[in-house]
Design an enzyme around this catalytic site. Sequence first.
Site, PDB file in Angstrom:
ATOM      1  N   GLY A  32      10.604   4.498   8.336  1.00  0.00           N
ATOM      2  CA  GLY A  32      10.170   5.850   8.287  1.00  0.00           C
ATOM      3  C   GLY A  32      10.021   6.308   9.908  1.00  0.00           C
ATOM      4  O   GLY A  32       9.653   5.185  10.646  1.00  0.00           O
ATOM      5  N   LYS A  86       7.685   7.914  11.157  1.00  0.00           N
ATOM      6  CA  LYS A  86       6.356   8.019  11.728  1.00  0.00           C
ATOM      7  C   LYS A  86       6.076   6.718  12.872  1.00  0.00           C
ATOM      8  O   LYS A  86       5.629   7.121  13.774  1.00  0.00           O
ATOM      9  CB  LYS A  86       5.325   7.772  10.659  1.00  0.00           C
ATOM     10  CG  LYS A  86       3.823   7.930  11.459  1.00  0.00           C
ATOM     11  CD  LYS A  86       2.965   8.102  10.100  1.00  0.00           C
ATOM     12  CE  LYS A  86       2.521   6.980   9.595  1.00  0.00           C
ATOM     13  NZ  LYS A  86       2.237   5.733  10.394  1.00  0.00           N
ATOM     14  N   GLY A 144       5.578   8.222   1.364  1.00  0.00           N
ATOM     15  CA  GLY A 144       6.480   8.206   2.331  1.00  0.00           C
ATOM     16  C   GLY A 144       7.337   6.834   2.146  1.00  0.00           C
ATOM     17  O   GLY A 144       8.582   6.936   2.429  1.00  0.00           O
ATOM     18  N   HIS A 145       6.776   5.732   1.659  1.00  0.00           N
ATOM     19  CA  HIS A 145       7.516   4.650   1.094  1.00  0.00           C
ATOM     20  C   HIS A 145       8.684   5.003   0.081  1.00  0.00           C
ATOM     21  O   HIS A 145       9.783   4.687   0.114  1.00  0.00           O
ATOM     22  CB  HIS A 145       6.506   3.500   0.816  1.00  0.00           C
ATOM     23  CG  HIS A 145       5.776   3.001   1.936  1.00  0.00           C
ATOM     24  ND1 HIS A 145       4.331   3.355   1.617  1.00  0.00           N
ATOM     25  CD2 HIS A 145       6.040   2.214   2.927  1.00  0.00           C
ATOM     26  CE1 HIS A 145       3.702   2.569   2.713  1.00  0.00           C
ATOM     27  NE2 HIS A 145       4.819   1.912   3.643  1.00  0.00           N
ATOM     28  N   ALA A 197       0.997  -1.278  -0.155  1.00  0.00           N
ATOM     29  CA  ALA A 197       0.174  -0.034   0.078  1.00  0.00           C
ATOM     30  C   ALA A 197       0.934   1.297   0.201  1.00  0.00           C
ATOM     31  O   ALA A 197       0.611   2.038   0.809  1.00  0.00           O
ATOM     32  CB  ALA A 197      -0.961  -0.053   1.123  1.00  0.00           C
ATOM     33  N   GLN A 245       2.487  -9.468  13.427  1.00  0.00           N
ATOM     34  CA  GLN A 245       2.401  -8.203  13.974  1.00  0.00           C
ATOM     35  C   GLN A 245       0.862  -7.682  14.427  1.00  0.00           C
ATOM     36  O   GLN A 245       1.081  -6.241  14.635  1.00  0.00           O
ATOM     37  CB  GLN A 245       3.400  -6.873  13.386  1.00  0.00           C
ATOM     38  CG  GLN A 245       2.924  -6.511  12.183  1.00  0.00           C
ATOM     39  CD  GLN A 245       4.160  -5.799  11.372  1.00  0.00           C
ATOM     40  OE1 GLN A 245       5.122  -6.538  11.069  1.00  0.00           O
ATOM     41  NE2 GLN A 245       4.204  -4.597  11.408  1.00  0.00           N
ATOM     42  N   GLN A 300       9.283   2.061  16.316  1.00  0.00           N
ATOM     43  CA  GLN A 300       9.684   0.773  15.675  1.00  0.00           C
ATOM     44  C   GLN A 300      11.173   1.129  15.245  1.00  0.00           C
ATOM     45  O   GLN A 300      12.121   0.126  15.258  1.00  0.00           O
ATOM     46  CB  GLN A 300       8.932   0.680  14.331  1.00  0.00           C
ATOM     47  CG  GLN A 300       9.252  -0.242  13.387  1.00  0.00           C
ATOM     48  CD  GLN A 300       8.304  -0.574  12.181  1.00  0.00           C
ATOM     49  OE1 GLN A 300       7.535  -1.425  12.454  1.00  0.00           O
ATOM     50  NE2 GLN A 300       8.479   0.116  11.117  1.00  0.00           N
ATOM     51  N   ARG A 328      -2.997   3.628   6.259  1.00  0.00           N
ATOM     52  CA  ARG A 328      -4.268   3.744   6.822  1.00  0.00           C
ATOM     53  C   ARG A 328      -5.259   4.898   6.620  1.00  0.00           C
ATOM     54  O   ARG A 328      -6.185   4.917   7.061  1.00  0.00           O
ATOM     55  CB  ARG A 328      -4.186   3.250   8.507  1.00  0.00           C
ATOM     56  CG  ARG A 328      -3.694   2.083   8.748  1.00  0.00           C
ATOM     57  CD  ARG A 328      -3.630   1.528  10.209  1.00  0.00           C
ATOM     58  NE  ARG A 328      -3.175   0.229  10.480  1.00  0.00           N
ATOM     59  CZ  ARG A 328      -1.943  -0.206  10.750  1.00  0.00           C
ATOM     60  NH1 ARG A 328      -1.025   0.551  11.031  1.00  0.00           N
ATOM     61  NH2 ARG A 328      -2.134  -1.403  10.923  1.00  0.00           N
ATOM     62  N   SER A 355       0.088   7.757   5.770  1.00  0.00           N
ATOM     63  CA  SER A 355      -0.040   6.540   6.278  1.00  0.00           C
ATOM     64  C   SER A 355      -0.918   5.747   5.352  1.00  0.00           C
ATOM     65  O   SER A 355      -1.809   6.122   4.807  1.00  0.00           O
ATOM     66  CB  SER A 355      -0.677   6.638   7.491  1.00  0.00           C
ATOM     67  OG  SER A 355      -1.248   5.269   7.987  1.00  0.00           O
TER      68      SER A 355
HETATM   69  O1  PAF Z   1       6.695  -0.606   9.265  1.00  0.00           O
HETATM   70  C1  PAF Z   1       6.177  -1.441   8.314  1.00  0.00           C
HETATM   71  O2  PAF Z   1       5.789  -1.204   7.538  1.00  0.00           O
HETATM   72  C2  PAF Z   1       6.248  -2.842   9.059  1.00  0.00           C
HETATM   73  O3  PAF Z   1       6.347  -2.751  10.517  1.00  0.00           O
HETATM   74  C3  PAF Z   1       7.599  -3.642   8.887  1.00  0.00           C
HETATM   75  C4  PAF Z   1       8.763  -2.726   9.202  1.00  0.00           C
HETATM   76  C5  PAF Z   1       7.761  -3.658   7.244  1.00  0.00           C
HETATM   77  C6  PAF Z   1       7.647  -4.891   9.255  1.00  0.00           C
HETATM   78  O4  PAF Z   1       6.448  -5.624   9.062  1.00  0.00           O
END
Ligand code: PAF
Length: 285
Positions: free
Chosen positions: A148, A150, A37-38, A33, A62, A154, A188, A186
Amino acid sequence: MTTVLRKPAEFRQVCDDARANSHRVGLVPTMGALHEGHFSLIDEAKKRADFIAATLFVNPLQFAPDEDLDRYPRTLESDLAGCSQRGVDVVFAPEPDSMYPAHFQTQVSVSELTKPLEGGFRPAHFDGVTTVVAKLFNLTGPCTAMFGRKDYQQWKILSRLAHDLDMPIEVVGCPIVRESDGLALSSRNRYLSASERERALSIVSGLRRAHDAWAEGDRSVETLRTLAAERVRAEFDAVDYVSVVDPDTLLTPAESANRLLIAVAAHLGTTRLIDNVVLGEDPRP
Ligand code: PAF
């Protein structure tokens, strides 16, 4: 042309070959998606490496049972087109069964950084993240990997993971990319209705309020927190947290801290959004 691989062994081989041919391999792990940002992560990876691997995998480990695993957006075709356009060399898009075959039973876990903030509301989430990212690091063998900010917590956890396990990987935290009105990008955001989209801006408005107060010299953790929290509480249906913490430990900051992380997680309807700013470091969001 971007190569798309589904099988872990095939992906590993392509990355091994790239390293054998003296390429610096850069990794951009994502759940697909893809948005700007990506793409900014891909652009950053290209500055640091010359063979770019992106992964598209909605990692079931997760997500808690009551979270949005089933409705998480899956947009493979446009993700692949975007990766190709931005110059990704190989895309790894595995099926869950190939990442977690029968009898899979190993978990990678970071003990302390996972407890505050998101850890209080998504207890098993980071174990899922660290486990899948450890697997992706091992399959890829990158010298650099982009995340990222955001997902600030993490990024900190994954930096710790690489450091603690002696993985020779530079874990890079890339700046948050925002819409022109300030909403953090995002995957989402696409769940939001038009009116929720409008109300979502209260997060960045709260962060800006705190950022302005900091710029004017306010150093009271409670005041800064309240300035941000008031805006979020006025618009969101439920607020998980508006926290002010030390940006490195994610714990209570020292009195005279010269950097503070303000992190927010809150719900609009069935959508949960997060955002943050590091006062004393980040520009006004
Ligand atoms: O940030 C994310 O999109 C996920 O948490 C990641 C780092 C790809 C791990 O599934």
